[in-house]
Design a protein around this motif. Structure first.
Motif, PDB file in Angstrom:
ATOM      1  N   ASN A 115       0.832  -1.195   0.000  1.00  0.00           N
ATOM      2  CA  ASN A 115       0.000   0.000   0.000  1.00  0.00           C
ATOM      3  C   ASN A 115       0.868   1.247   0.000  1.00  0.00           C
ATOM      4  N   ALA A 116       0.725   2.064  -1.055  1.00  0.00           N
ATOM      5  CA  ALA A 116       1.453   3.334  -1.121  1.00  0.00           C
ATOM      6  C   ALA A 116       0.773   4.320  -0.178  1.00  0.00           C
ATOM      7  N   ARG A 117       1.526   4.849   0.766  1.00  0.00           N
ATOM      8  CA  ARG A 117       0.954   5.704   1.810  1.00  0.00           C
ATOM      9  C   ARG A 117       1.205   7.189   1.577  1.00  0.00           C
ATOM     10  N   LYS A 118       2.412   7.542   1.132  1.00  0.00           N
ATOM     11  CA  LYS A 118       2.764   8.955   1.053  1.00  0.00           C
ATOM     12  C   LYS A 118       3.923   9.170   0.090  1.00  0.00           C
ATOM     13  N   PHE A 119       3.825  10.230  -0.698  1.00  0.00           N
ATOM     14  CA  PHE A 119       4.947  10.627  -1.537  1.00  0.00           C
ATOM     15  C   PHE A 119       5.899  11.501  -0.724  1.00  0.00           C
ATOM     16  N   VAL A 171       8.488   7.175  -2.382  1.00  0.00           N
ATOM     17  CA  VAL A 171       7.143   6.834  -1.947  1.00  0.00           C
ATOM     18  C   VAL A 171       7.241   5.909  -0.738  1.00  0.00           C
ATOM     19  N   SER A 172       6.485   6.246   0.280  1.00  0.00           N
ATOM     20  CA  SER A 172       6.455   5.441   1.499  1.00  0.00           C
ATOM     21  C   SER A 172       5.336   4.412   1.366  1.00  0.00           C
ATOM     22  N   ILE A 173       5.656   3.151   1.616  1.00  0.00           N
ATOM     23  CA  ILE A 173       4.665   2.084   1.464  1.00  0.00           C
ATOM     24  C   ILE A 173       4.593   1.221   2.726  1.00  0.00           C
ATOM     25  N   ILE A 179      -3.281   8.578  -1.653  1.00  0.00           N
ATOM     26  CA  ILE A 179      -1.909   9.068  -1.734  1.00  0.00           C
ATOM     27  C   ILE A 179      -1.816  10.303  -2.634  1.00  0.00           C
ATOM     28  N   LEU A 180      -2.617  10.365  -3.690  1.00  0.00           N
ATOM     29  CA  LEU A 180      -2.602  11.544  -4.549  1.00  0.00           C
ATOM     30  C   LEU A 180      -3.214  12.746  -3.831  1.00  0.00           C
ATOM     31  N   SER A 181      -4.186  12.494  -2.958  1.00  0.00           N
ATOM     32  CA  SER A 181      -4.796  13.603  -2.218  1.00  0.00           C
ATOM     33  C   SER A 181      -3.799  14.268  -1.278  1.00  0.00           C
ATOM     34  N   THR A 182      -2.765  13.529  -0.861  1.00  0.00           N
ATOM     35  CA  THR A 182      -1.744  14.135   0.006  1.00  0.00           C
ATOM     36  C   THR A 182      -0.935  15.186  -0.743  1.00  0.00           C
ATOM     37  N   LEU A 183      -0.995  15.140  -2.086  1.00  0.00           N
ATOM     38  CA  LEU A 183      -0.331  16.145  -2.908  1.00  0.00           C
ATOM     39  C   LEU A 183      -1.344  17.148  -3.463  1.00  0.00           C
ATOM     40  N   LYS A 184      -2.549  17.120  -2.897  1.00  0.00           N
ATOM     41  CA  LYS A 184      -3.642  17.998  -3.344  1.00  0.00           C
ATOM     42  C   LYS A 184      -4.050  17.710  -4.782  1.00  0.00           C
ATOM     43  N   ILE A 185      -3.938  16.445  -5.171  1.00  0.00           N
ATOM     44  CA  ILE A 185      -4.436  16.001  -6.474  1.00  0.00           C
ATOM     45  C   ILE A 185      -5.701  15.191  -6.195  1.00  0.00           C
ATOM     46  N   HIS A 186      -6.849  15.817  -6.392  1.00  0.00           N
ATOM     47  CA  HIS A 186      -8.118  15.197  -6.019  1.00  0.00           C
ATOM     48  C   HIS A 186      -8.935  14.727  -7.222  1.00  0.00           C
ATOM     49  N   SER A 187      -8.590  15.193  -8.394  1.00  0.00           N
ATOM     50  CA  SER A 187      -9.319  14.808  -9.598  1.00  0.00           C
ATOM     51  C   SER A 187      -8.429  15.084 -10.799  1.00  0.00           C
ATOM     52  N   PRO A 188      -8.811  14.574 -11.991  1.00  0.00           N
ATOM     53  CA  PRO A 188      -7.997  14.844 -13.182  1.00  0.00           C
ATOM     54  C   PRO A 188      -7.798  16.330 -13.466  1.00  0.00           C
TER      55      PRO A 188
END
Length: 210
Positions: A71-75, A85-87, A113-122
């Motif tokens: 499970n990828a947890r955090k970039f 990437v922390s897994i 994990i993408l939401s931690t970079l403020k990537i919530h949608s395309p």
């Protein structure tokens, strides 16, 4: 050069094939176990299961490392670049993997994990519709070495192959300071209002040749 891909979606597998053939050190991280993936494929489409098995065998021969049940947890970031990437690995232990390029399939498995970079949608990453690659199914985030694709969207084999080849070409291209500045800029609202039209046109052209 090391590349880490999150997810064993078909477009990621095909991208990994192009990269491995170019000599990249490729690792694919997948949250599901091999057994879970097999059950899913068999319950939906036996052809997908056969193709994934064949592709996986080929990739392993090319030296691609598969990490199932991770499970990828955090970039881990530094400035405008992703460094690692922390897994939570197969043994339920914390582990950090480092690379020069990263690819994430935008789907339910990578949403956190993408939401931690403020990537919530395309709409939070720049799709390749108005640049040399011209493909709305893949793109680049505001971190210049983090590339994304639309993940599990249903698409034909021609579309998958074309998107994967284009994505591999984008990853292979050196990241210059000019490119870094360009991809860190916010895109216009008009760009995203045209996104749906661009995707429809792209699908139509791909399905016409399938």
């Amino acid at each position: 050069m090391r590349v880490i891909l999150l997810g064993v979606e078909l477009i990621n597998l095909s991208t990994a094939n192009h990269l491995a053939e170019k000599g990249y050190e490729v690792t694919i991280i997948e949250a599901r176990t091999e057994h879970e993936i097999k059950e899913k494929c068999l319950s939906v489409d036996i052809d997908d299961h056969v193709f994934i098995n064949q592709m996986e065998n080929k990739l392993k021969q090319l030296g691609v490392n598969f990490r199932y049940g991770c499970n990828a947890r955090k970039f881990i970031t530094e400035g405008k670049r992703v460094r690692g990437v922390s897994i939570r690995n197969e043994c339920y232990e914390s582990e950090t993997l480092f690379a020069e390029r990263f690819v994430a399939a935008f789907d339910y498995k990578t949403r956190f994990i993408l939401s931690t970079l403020k990537i919530h949608s395309p709409s939070n990453f720049k799709m390749f519709t108005e640049c040399e690659y011209k493909n709305p199914l893949i793109g680049q985030s505001h971190y210049n070495n983090l590339f994304l694709n639309v993940g599990q969207v249903i698409m034909g084999s021609t579309t998958i192959a074309q998107s994967a080849k284009t994505l591999a070409e984008a990853i292979h291209k050196p990241i210059t300071l000019a490119a870094e500045k360009e991809f860190c800029e916010d895109t216009s609202s008009q760009f995203f209002s045209d996104l749906s039209k661009n995707m429809n046109q792209f699908f139509s052209s791909c399905f016409a040749v399938n």
